[in-house]
Design an enzyme around this catalytic site. Sequence first.
Site, PDB file in Angstrom:
ATOM      1  N   GLU A  92      -3.783 -16.759   4.775  1.00  0.00           N
ATOM      2  CA  GLU A  92      -2.981 -15.527   4.655  1.00  0.00           C
ATOM      3  C   GLU A  92      -1.960 -15.517   5.792  1.00  0.00           C
ATOM      4  OE1 GLU A  92      -5.224 -11.903   5.030  1.00  0.00           O
ATOM      5  OE2 GLU A  92      -3.624 -10.703   4.145  1.00  0.00           O
TER       6      GLU A  92
ATOM      7  N   ARG B 207     -16.370 -16.589  11.560  1.00  0.00           N
ATOM      8  CA  ARG B 207     -17.230 -15.452  11.203  1.00  0.00           C
ATOM      9  C   ARG B 207     -18.174 -15.791  10.067  1.00  0.00           C
ATOM     10  NH1 ARG B 207     -12.510 -11.888  10.525  1.00  0.00           N
ATOM     11  NH2 ARG B 207     -11.407 -13.772  11.137  1.00  0.00           N
TER      12      ARG B 207
HETATM   13  P1  AMP Z   1      -8.083 -16.877   2.974  1.00  0.00           P
HETATM   14  O1  AMP Z   1      -8.125 -18.355   3.112  1.00  0.00           O
HETATM   15  O2  AMP Z   1      -6.684 -16.342   2.876  1.00  0.00           O
HETATM   16  O3  AMP Z   1      -8.973 -16.379   1.856  1.00  0.00           O
HETATM   17  O4  AMP Z   1      -8.616 -16.261   4.345  1.00  0.00           O
HETATM   18  C1  AMP Z   1      -9.969 -16.202   4.578  1.00  0.00           C
HETATM   19  C2  AMP Z   1     -10.291 -16.416   6.029  1.00  0.00           C
HETATM   20  O5  AMP Z   1      -9.355 -15.810   6.924  1.00  0.00           O
HETATM   21  C3  AMP Z   1     -11.614 -15.807   6.310  1.00  0.00           C
HETATM   22  O6  AMP Z   1     -12.372 -16.775   7.001  1.00  0.00           O
HETATM   23  C4  AMP Z   1     -11.326 -14.584   7.137  1.00  0.00           C
HETATM   24  O7  AMP Z   1     -12.177 -14.589   8.257  1.00  0.00           O
HETATM   25  C5  AMP Z   1      -9.891 -14.674   7.553  1.00  0.00           C
HETATM   26  N1  AMP Z   1      -9.049 -13.533   7.109  1.00  0.00           N
HETATM   27  C6  AMP Z   1      -8.002 -13.589   6.261  1.00  0.00           C
HETATM   28  N2  AMP Z   1      -7.403 -12.404   6.096  1.00  0.00           N
HETATM   29  C7  AMP Z   1      -8.116 -11.539   6.842  1.00  0.00           C
HETATM   30  C8  AMP Z   1      -8.014 -10.133   7.088  1.00  0.00           C
HETATM   31  N3  AMP Z   1      -7.055  -9.371   6.526  1.00  0.00           N
HETATM   32  N4  AMP Z   1      -8.920  -9.571   7.917  1.00  0.00           N
HETATM   33  C9  AMP Z   1      -9.882 -10.320   8.490  1.00  0.00           C
HETATM   34  N5  AMP Z   1     -10.024 -11.640   8.305  1.00  0.00           N
HETATM   35  C10 AMP Z   1      -9.163 -12.261   7.494  1.00  0.00           C
END
Ligand code: AMP
Length: 170
Positions: free
Chosen positions: A95, A58
Amino acid sequence: MDLKKVIRDVPDFPNPGILFKDITPLLENPAALEDAVGRLTEPFLSRKIDSVAGVESRGFIFGALVAARLGVGFLPVRKPGKLPRETFREEFQLEYGASAVEIHRDALGSGPRILVVDDVLATGGTAAATGKLVQRAGGEVISMAFLIELAFLEGRKHLPGFDIHSLLQY
Ligand code: AMP
């Protein structure tokens, strides 16, 4: 425009306990998309940016639109095995699960000053890995811009020293 109205919460996707921020209603709405891209780009109109790096998948959508507004090129940061030339790779925790991202070693031909763009800042693992990739490729991360920041996950703690912008906080 209140962009939170065009972001849908989807509980337990893709895993139990995750509240997924679905941005497809925003993408489908021309006025919302225009507003989101304009506001993401605005802080950087007066700064020297050589390229925008966006994270699969995205981050490609928003990153490429922001790059076009700034009049600069777009560097895809991709999941492993997708880029055809020599790459740098960084592994990280998500996550939900573990992953890795890659960038072409010679991606920064237009200059070192890079703006990183993604849709969501969650735990910060993706952004931290992307920042390292840009630096390994010889770049300087001027800033990181996100549509959504899940502030309760404290992703900024994984991004010390980086300038972070987010449009919507939860
Ligand atoms: P992080 O590495 O945990 O900061 O996760 C970021 C990436 O995971 C981004 O590229 C988001 O597209 C996706 N992502 C993580 N958590 C969510 C969420 N709750 N809703 C949508 N996309 C998420």
